[in-house]
Design a protein around this motif. Structure first.
Motif, PDB file in Angstrom:
ATOM      1  N   ALA A   1      -2.051  11.708 -11.077  1.00  0.00           N
ATOM      2  CA  ALA A   1      -2.176  13.146 -11.326  1.00  0.00           C
ATOM      3  C   ALA A   1      -3.311  13.419 -12.316  1.00  0.00           C
ATOM      4  O   ALA A   1      -3.896  14.503 -12.328  1.00  0.00           O
ATOM      5  N   VAL A   2      -3.639  12.429 -13.130  1.00  0.00           N
ATOM      6  CA  VAL A   2      -4.733  12.583 -14.102  1.00  0.00           C
ATOM      7  C   VAL A   2      -5.996  11.910 -13.565  1.00  0.00           C
ATOM      8  O   VAL A   2      -7.071  12.500 -13.555  1.00  0.00           O
TER       9      VAL A   2
ATOM     10  N   CYS B   1       0.802  -1.220   0.000  1.00  0.00           N
ATOM     11  CA  CYS B   1       0.000   0.000   0.000  1.00  0.00           C
ATOM     12  C   CYS B   1       0.838   1.274   0.000  1.00  0.00           C
ATOM     13  O   CYS B   1       0.306   2.375  -0.140  1.00  0.00           O
ATOM     14  N   GLY B   2       2.134   1.166   0.146  1.00  0.00           N
ATOM     15  CA  GLY B   2       2.998   2.327  -0.022  1.00  0.00           C
ATOM     16  C   GLY B   2       3.098   2.724  -1.491  1.00  0.00           C
ATOM     17  O   GLY B   2       3.482   3.846  -1.813  1.00  0.00           O
ATOM     18  N   GLU B   3       2.771   1.820  -2.389  1.00  0.00           N
ATOM     19  CA  GLU B   3       2.750   2.128  -3.821  1.00  0.00           C
ATOM     20  C   GLU B   3       1.493   2.960  -4.087  1.00  0.00           C
ATOM     21  O   GLU B   3       0.412   2.644  -3.587  1.00  0.00           O
ATOM     22  N   GLU B   4       1.628   3.997  -4.898  1.00  0.00           N
ATOM     23  CA  GLU B   4       0.545   4.983  -4.937  1.00  0.00           C
ATOM     24  C   GLU B   4      -0.796   4.459  -5.442  1.00  0.00           C
ATOM     25  O   GLU B   4      -1.836   4.813  -4.893  1.00  0.00           O
TER      26      GLU B   4
ATOM     27  N   ARG C   1      -2.427  -0.846  -9.837  1.00  0.00           N
ATOM     28  CA  ARG C   1      -2.970  -0.986 -11.183  1.00  0.00           C
ATOM     29  C   ARG C   1      -1.975  -0.379 -12.175  1.00  0.00           C
ATOM     30  O   ARG C   1      -0.989   0.241 -11.787  1.00  0.00           O
ATOM     31  N   LYS C   2      -2.291  -0.599 -13.447  1.00  0.00           N
ATOM     32  CA  LYS C   2      -1.393  -0.142 -14.501  1.00  0.00           C
ATOM     33  C   LYS C   2      -1.395   1.388 -14.587  1.00  0.00           C
ATOM     34  O   LYS C   2      -2.422   2.020 -14.378  1.00  0.00           O
ATOM     35  N   ARG C   3      -0.230   1.939 -14.847  1.00  0.00           N
ATOM     36  CA  ARG C   3      -0.153   3.370 -15.119  1.00  0.00           C
ATOM     37  C   ARG C   3       0.454   3.548 -16.505  1.00  0.00           C
ATOM     38  O   ARG C   3       1.397   2.799 -16.815  1.00  0.00           O
ATOM     39  N   PRO C   4       0.074   4.495 -17.368  1.00  0.00           N
ATOM     40  CA  PRO C   4      -1.000   5.471 -17.138  1.00  0.00           C
ATOM     41  C   PRO C   4      -2.392   4.830 -17.153  1.00  0.00           C
ATOM     42  O   PRO C   4      -2.494   3.701 -17.608  1.00  0.00           O
TER      43      PRO C   4
END
Lengths: 162, 592
Positions: free
Chosen positions: B304-305, B279-282, B297-300
């Protein structure tokens, strides 16, 4: 099952009001259950599911995902001994094994008299003063040795203050 | 003395060491003997290894007493308070005497930890008296725009202190550019890196600086709501944050039209985790706030979006936020004065493991690891040989002794294969087996993997199996190569930072301590004499008195010999339990 009383239900409503989706209230409400009962039973999960309108399988998924939610009863004193790196380097495992032998229980087991559960936990952030133990998610005991931990446990047994 | 203050350190470390009882004792005696001094509470000053700490400030100066128990507290009151005679041998720091811990204090520059150990964290008055909330008052009074603040943060060179090292000003700029009406700002207080505890200390010791940093962040990016995602393992931090939030609301620092700035509405709440390193992962953190299992989950799209409830979300770490008010008040240049070209300012490090002065230190970026360990940390326990330091927890790597001249800045640390991470420095000495250390970290990441990506879920398990085999004397030729192959596959095949960095401890230990791996695999020996299955116990004939203690205790009856005649250990029966070694009173058993 009617787990929560009027005040507690009011608190649940307050928690729900904070979030745009009621699912977000799940973790705080599960914490309320655990604080009240010491653990989260299947029935309690069902109750919370009905309360928040969340499917049971989601709740079971959440309860089993997070390590601090107990899906089994714990002893009156839940001894959480850190064996992560800083504690390990200063004898965390020796401490854990000592307590395990002393109480005659293994990881996550409960003593016959219901007094103690021991659990091997991950880093609790008191690494500068390791090895350490937390009791009931609350009190830290640091710079431990087998003598010190024995003393602490004996005090719990006899009802003396630590 | 009317102006005398007696201040007790009541951080988690202080309380664990008995500071609560010391406080009660001081209070009791003050009332009983009608003594005239002000009794105050503060949090951890970083010197966890000397807790409980009690500071006395009087007309003559300040005196910090270490390892104060009830008996010492009585003595200090009697001699220092009643007879004005400080007890030199208990003092760890004073402006009157040279301290043996001079290097520990002189090497530090406190910006993040400026208030920790100095103010009562439960008092907003204390925070304001020490310059707290000046930054947002300055913003309100001087009508400083969001863009100007962002420029200041950019100019200061502050980079994300959670480990990523992304420029904070740039992050805020992106968030500010987004025109969405609803935006969130999140403080990542899910400090889970084993061996790091600076965030806990900031939250316990100076919660208002965290709130102030978040309020400034919210103003800069246009967020209306904030969340502090704090791990539930930190009850005292949560308690003090809650107190701070209520106080800040009462004074109008949270709420509507903050500081009279029309339309600047902002409030925040704490969301407790429930025990999950990932849970330290954003994106996992956001999932957890939303009531899901904490799976990345996958980014993008980046948060920020599309972040919390699909709204633009800005996430910063505890330590990052704590620096913000200081930078606004003192200016970007004052901050950028410290550090190196690309890593500005100061960084808090947690010194743990085989180090004398276990605790927190805040140093300017650019000082060497060696200086941190020896000058501030006091060196290795028992003056053993320093072998390596693990930086960045399970996502980081080890830096061997011969590279200890490496300076702490993001790029120099990365160049070694380790990462700065959140600043945990786990110090290891000659008795630490590096193969076992790698196995240990893999065990951790294997356990903490959320299970979403196959490479992370299964790959870490396979690596752990190989490492376990090696430490048990069942290593095979080709194991090192297989570990390396798996490591790169896991790095490439994982969505989030946990999997992408999980193999780092293995890769760095192979890079710097390949000989240890080879000794385990080929010679079936552990050079650090740590891995149990690889040890040999032998009786030193000249020293053995034939007392029979070892013989009686041996669970496999591997020891034979008559009374008063040197015994023999039969290697084919020995299970390396070490019972004889620990019981022998004559040091007549050697282990290698």
């Amino acid at each position: 099952m009617q787990l929560f009383d009027g005040n507690e239900l009011k608190k649940v409503a307050e928690i729900k009001a904070k979030y745009p989706e009621s699912k977000a209230a799940l973790l705080p409400v599960l914490w309320m259950v655990q604080e009240k009962q010491g653990w989260i039973s299947q029935e309690a999960m069902q109750y919370v599911g009905d309360l928040l309108g969340i499917p049971n399988e989601h709740i079971l998924g959440v309860v089993t995902f997070y390590t601090m939610f107990n899906n089994k009863p714990k002893g009156k004193y839940h001894l959480q001994i850190c064996t992560n790196v800083s504690c390990m380097l200063r004898g965390g495992y020796e401490l854990f094994n000592f307590v395990s032998d002393k109480l005659g229980i293994k990881n996550n087991e409960i003593t016959d008299d219901g007094m103690f559960t021991i659990e091997e936990v991950e880093c609790l952030g008191s690494c500068g003063t390791s090895p350490m133990m937390q009791v009931n998610n609350k009190d830290y005991y640091e710079n431990l040795t087998t003598e010190k931990v024995e003393n602490i446990i004996n005090n719990f047994k006899t009802g003396h203050e630590n | 003395m009317a102006n005398t203050k007696v201040i007790v350190g009541l951080g988690s470390c202080g309380i664990a060491a008995g500071a609560g009882k010391v406080y009660d004792e001081l209070l009791r005696i003050r009332e009983a003997d009608n003594l005239d001094f002000e009794l105050k509470k503060t949090s951890c000053i970083g010197m966890c290894f000397k807790e409980p700490l009690v500071e006395i400030i009087d007309d003559t100066g300040s005196y910090l007493y270490g390892e104060v128990d009830i008996k010492k507290a009585d003595e200090i009151l009697e001699k220092h308070i009643q007879n004005f005679s400080p007890i030199k041998e208990y003092i760890v720091k004073s402006d009157k005497y040279e301290s043996v811990y001079k290097n520990y204090f002189d090497g530090q520059v406190k910006i993040t930890l400026r208030n920790c150990g100095n103010i009562n964290p439960e008092s907003i008055d204390d925070y304001e008296e020490s310059g707290g909330y000046e930054a947002i008052k300055k913003i309100g009074n001087e009508r400083i725009s969001a863009n100007e603040i962002i420029k200041t943060i950019l100019d200061s060179g502050l980079r994300g202190r959670g480990g990523g090292g992304f420029p904070t000003g740039l992050k805020w700029k992106f968030a500010n550019n987004n025109r969405s009406k609803d935006k969130y700002i999140i403080c990542n207080a899910d400090e889970g890196d084993p061996g790091a505890f600076m965030d806990r200390s900031v939250l316990e010791g100076d919660p208002h600086s965290e709130l102030e940093g978040m309020i400034i962040g919210a103003y800069s990016i246009g967020a209306t709501e904030g969340v502090i995602y704090c791990r539930a393992e930190y009850p005292l931090a949560i308690k003090r944050l809650n107190i701070a939030i209520i106080q800040a609301r009462e004074r109008g620092y949270l709420g509507k039209d903050i500081l009279g700035i029309e339309g600047f509405d902002f409030d925040l709440y704490i969301k407790e985790g429930a025990g999950a390193f990932v849970c330290g992962e954003e994106t996992a953190l956001i999932a957890s706030v939303e009531g899901e299992r904490g799976m990345p989950r996958k980014r993008p799209p980046f948060p920020a979006v599309s972040g919390l409830w699909r709204k633009p979300t800005n996430i910063n770490n505890v330590e990052t936020f704590a620096n913000i008010p200081w930078i606004i008040v003192n200016g970007a240049l004052a901050y950028a004065k410290y550090g190196t070209e690309k890593s500005k300012g100061t960084k808090v490090f947690a010194l743990t493991g085989k180090i004398k002065n276990g605790g927190l230190v805040e140093v300017p970026m650019g000082i060497t690891i060696k200086d941190i360990i020896y000058k501030l940390g006091g060196g290795i326990i028992g003056d053993k040989k320093f072998k390596a330091v693990q930086l960045g927890g399970p996502s980081g790597g080890c830096i061997p002794e011969y590279l200890s001249h490496t300076i702490v800045d993001y790029d120099s640390v990365n160049a070694t294969g380790a990462i700065m991470g959140s600043g945990g420095m786990v110090v290891m000495d000659e008795t630490t087996c590096m193969v076992d250390m790698a196995r240990f970290f893999l065990e951790f990441t294997c356990k903490e993997s959320c299970g979403k990506c196959t490479y992370c879920r299964v790959g870490t398990k396979r690596m752990l199996e190989i490492l376990t085999r090696i430490t048990q004397g069942e290593g095979k030729d080709g194991d090192i190569e297989k570990l390396e192959e798996l490591a790169y596959q896991i790095k490439d095949g994982s969505l989030c930072g946990l999997g992408q960095t999980a193999p780092n401890p293995v890769l760095t230990t192979i890079k710097y301590f390949r000989d240890e791996y080879e000794a385990h695999i080929r010679d079936k020996k552990c050079p650090s004499v740590y891995c149990k299955k690889l040890l040999t116990y032998e009786i030193i004939e000249e020293k053995c008195t034939g007392c029979m203690v070892c013989k009686r205790g041996c669970p496999t009856k591997a020891i034979t010999g008559e009374k008063k005649v040197p015994h023999i250990i039969h290697q084919e029966l020995c299970i390396q339990c070490g019972d004889c070694y620990s019981k022998c009173k004559f040091d007549s058993i050697k282990v290698f």
